[in-house]
Design a protein around this motif. Structure first.
Motif, PDB file in Angstrom:
ATOM      1  N   MET A 158       0.825  -1.214   0.000  1.00 58.72           N
ATOM      2  CA  MET A 158       0.000   0.000   0.000  1.00 58.72           C
ATOM      3  C   MET A 158       0.854   1.258   0.000  1.00 58.72           C
ATOM      4  SD  MET A 158      -2.816   1.328   2.796  1.00 58.72           S
ATOM      5  CE  MET A 158      -3.910  -0.069   2.555  1.00 58.72           C
ATOM      6  N   GLU A 159       0.644   2.110  -1.005  1.00 58.44           N
ATOM      7  CA  GLU A 159       1.237   3.438  -0.975  1.00 58.44           C
ATOM      8  C   GLU A 159       0.458   4.269   0.044  1.00 58.44           C
ATOM      9  OE1 GLU A 159       1.730   5.245  -4.902  1.00 58.44           O
ATOM     10  OE2 GLU A 159       1.220   3.279  -5.726  1.00 58.44           O
ATOM     11  N   VAL A 160       1.174   4.873   0.976  1.00 54.60           N
ATOM     12  CA  VAL A 160       0.519   5.666   2.013  1.00 54.60           C
ATOM     13  C   VAL A 160       0.999   7.108   1.894  1.00 54.60           C
ATOM     14  CG1 VAL A 160       0.139   5.954   4.478  1.00 54.60           C
ATOM     15  CG2 VAL A 160       0.349   3.656   3.519  1.00 54.60           C
ATOM     16  N   SER A 161       0.083   7.989   1.536  1.00 59.38           N
ATOM     17  CA  SER A 161       0.423   9.391   1.313  1.00 59.38           C
ATOM     18  C   SER A 161       0.423  10.175   2.622  1.00 59.38           C
ATOM     19  CB  SER A 161      -0.590  10.024   0.350  1.00 59.38           C
ATOM     20  OG  SER A 161      -1.869  10.096   0.965  1.00 59.38           O
ATOM     21  N   SER A 162       1.066  11.335   2.591  1.00 64.10           N
ATOM     22  CA  SER A 162       1.061  12.214   3.765  1.00 64.10           C
ATOM     23  C   SER A 162      -0.355  12.683   4.073  1.00 64.10           C
ATOM     24  CB  SER A 162       1.980  13.413   3.523  1.00 64.10           C
ATOM     25  OG  SER A 162       1.614  14.102   2.336  1.00 64.10           O
ATOM     26  N   HIS A 163      -1.163  12.913   3.017  1.00 62.04           N
ATOM     27  CA  HIS A 163      -2.564  13.298   3.227  1.00 62.04           C
ATOM     28  C   HIS A 163      -3.304  12.180   3.973  1.00 62.04           C
ATOM     29  CE1 HIS A 163      -1.360  15.949  -0.056  1.00 62.04           C
ATOM     30  NE2 HIS A 163      -2.426  16.681   0.144  1.00 62.04           N
ATOM     31  N   GLY A 164      -3.097  10.932   3.509  1.00 59.71           N
ATOM     32  CA  GLY A 164      -3.782   9.791   4.112  1.00 59.71           C
ATOM     33  C   GLY A 164      -3.438   9.628   5.576  1.00 59.71           C
ATOM     34  N   LEU A 165      -2.169   9.882   5.921  1.00 61.54           N
ATOM     35  CA  LEU A 165      -1.742   9.775   7.316  1.00 61.54           C
ATOM     36  C   LEU A 165      -2.301  10.925   8.148  1.00 61.54           C
ATOM     37  CD1 LEU A 165       1.922   8.684   6.614  1.00 61.54           C
ATOM     38  CD2 LEU A 165       0.294   7.369   7.979  1.00 61.54           C
ATOM     39  N   ALA A 166      -2.164  12.150   7.644  1.00 62.20           N
ATOM     40  CA  ALA A 166      -2.612  13.324   8.393  1.00 62.20           C
ATOM     41  C   ALA A 166      -4.123  13.317   8.621  1.00 62.20           C
ATOM     42  CB  ALA A 166      -2.191  14.602   7.668  1.00 62.20           C
ATOM     43  N   GLN A 167      -4.863  12.767   7.660  1.00 63.96           N
ATOM     44  CA  GLN A 167      -6.321  12.758   7.753  1.00 63.96           C
ATOM     45  C   GLN A 167      -6.873  11.494   8.413  1.00 63.96           C
ATOM     46  OE1 GLN A 167      -7.560  13.416   3.693  1.00 63.96           O
ATOM     47  NE2 GLN A 167      -6.603  15.441   3.604  1.00 63.96           N
TER      48      GLN A 167
END
Length: 476
Positions: A158-167
């Motif tokens: 899974m690619e995990v983006s900074s947006h996905g983590l922050a949100q």
């Protein structure tokens, strides 16, 4: 369990969030009409938390701060008893898609059924469906994982983006392993500063019960994180290692016409690799892949046998050779200053003769600061530069191009052709022997966004059709 009332079928659970653009509560009647038996409705008033009402036979439960616990609810909903298979997270500015794809490919070749989730799509390896975001919403993440689990997947990459983590989109995911690739300028329109951007990425390594933390020792940010993780495993494409961590270190890299070769030393032993890829960044990507495979218990012999059979990744340094002109177009997703520089430097090493031509643009309604930076990089490393439109969105395309031109010391030398198809066709007609033409920015994408309209367009499909046309003429 869904956020989209249009997807509701009988006895589904509808989750009504108050979004920035749409208020999901407005769609509750339609969801119930379609068969929803229950609704979780977000409320901004803490005193209404837990309030239960009824509408046309459906139960409506009012939830305060619902988005914060949505990932945990989705986890319990889709995995009430069974443990999820191993999920490996890849985060960083560049390299996420390539590493996720190459790992899924490698594991599949090693008889471990695998899925992937990220920029180029979601699904079992080789069976991807399109994705609008790098990291999906919490309900979709767990719904997909459940589907892959039922189909027998042993791993999901899974690619995990900074947006996905922050949100908080993945906050309840029991990640088995996490890989950090690198950090360079991107998404500052959202995070504001590089420090905030880095901190969002670091959440993955601080807030999840990881069995493995794999960190790129060549990256300055990754190097500063290591002191906090005694169990971390490092990888380096530049021959680095530390005495305090398990490691994989690459040396003796050769840049070949058909790809790369290199040797490595590691905590698991030494090996030699042949791979059908190009550029230093793909040495780093392969180092990350090999490190993860070694950490999972695969042998060096198995890995050495597997890597040469990996497929190229869609829109990542993907080559299109034209025999009549004896020139090569390379499609790559590079859309940040760092990624563009790495792509150009990589191609320079693989091409000893001929011109290196760079075709790129910048997206509208996004970080404007990188436009002049990308211009400086293109001017420094390419022999010729063509500016084209990327996704202008609601910004005037001409203004975006002017912002990019401001970064060149000799803007009069730059060709500006807004239409990507027109630019590529012209370059093919004008190309010379051994020219290497980087078409950057779009990569795997099969659309452009102009204004608020999404139109069909793909650099890859265009070049493939031009190749087909050339082959047809040759046959005649």
């Amino acid at each position: 369990m869904t956020l989209d009332s249009r997807q509701i079928t009988k006895n589904d659970l509808f989750v009504a969030l108050q979004g920035a653009l749409l208020d999901g509560r407005e769609f509750i009647p339609n969801a119930i009409k379609l068969g929803a038996c229950a609704v979780l409705s977000e409320t901004k008033q803490s005193e209404k938390h837990g309030l239960i009402t009824e509408q046309n036979g459906a139960v409506i439960i009012h939830f305060y701060q619902l988005p914060k616990i949505l990932s945990k609810l989705a986890s319990r909903f889709y995995f009430p008893a069974a443990d999820c298979h191993k999920v490996i997270a890849i985060t960083g500015t560049n390299g996420k898609t390539t590493i996720a794809t190459l790992l899924a490919n490698s594991l599949t070749l090693l008889n471990q059924k695998s899925a992937q989730m990220g920029t180029i799509g979601n699904g079992l390896f080789g069976e991807l469906s399109d994705s609008l975001n790098t990291t999906l919403d919490p309900l979709s993440v767990f719904s997909c994982l459940r589907d892959y689990h039922v189909k027998g997947a042993k791993y999901t990459l899974m690619e995990v983006s900074s947006h996905g983590l922050a949100q908080g989109r993945v906050s309840a995911l029991p990640f088995h392993s996490a890989i950090f690739t690198n950090l360079s300028r991107d998404h500052l329109d959202y995070h504001g500063t590089m420090q905030e951007y880095a901190q969002a990425k670091k959440m993955l390594f601080d807030e999840f019960p990881l069995q493995q933390r794999i960190i790129n020792l060549d990256d300055e940010v990754g190097g500063t994180w290591l002191a906090g993780y005694s169990d971390a495993i490092t990888y380096s494409a530049m021959g680095k290692r530390t005495d305090s961590h398990r490691y994989l270190s690459v040396n003796n890299v050769s840049y070949l016409a058909q790809g790369l070769s290199f040797k490595f030393e590691s905590s698991w032993g030494n090996g030699s690799i042949m791979a059908p890829f190009y550029g230093d960044f793909n040495v780093a990507n392969l180092a990350a892949v090999i490190t993860q495979l070694l950490a999972e218990g695969f042998t060096i012999a198995e890995i050495e046998k597997t890597i040469p059979h990996l497929d190229t990744v869609a829109g990542r340094m993907e080559q299109y050779y034209f025999s009549q002109q004896q020139s090569t177009f390379v499609v790559d997703y590079a859309h940040t200053p760092d990624a563009l520089e790495k792509a150009l430097v990589a191609l320079k090493k693989h091409s000893k003769t001929g011109r290196l031509i760079c075709v790129f643009g910048c997206g509208g309604d996004r970080d404007k600061g990188k436009r002049a930076e990308m211009a400086k990089i293109a001017e420094a490393f390419a022999d010729k530069v063509i500016l084209v439109d990327d996704n202008p969105r609601t910004e005037p395309a001409e203004q975006i191009m002017q912002d990019i031109l401001s970064g060149f010391t000799q803007p009069q030398q730059i060709d500006c052709i807004h239409d990507r198809k027109q630019a590529i066709v012209k370059l093919l007609a004008d190309s010379q022997e051994n020219d290497l033409i980087l078409v950057a920015g779009k990569g795997h994408e099969d659309y452009q966004i102009i204004g608020e309209t999404r139109i069909d367009y793909s650099d890859r499909l265009l070049l493939a059709s031009l190749q087909h046309l050339e082959n047809k003429k040759t046959d005649l």
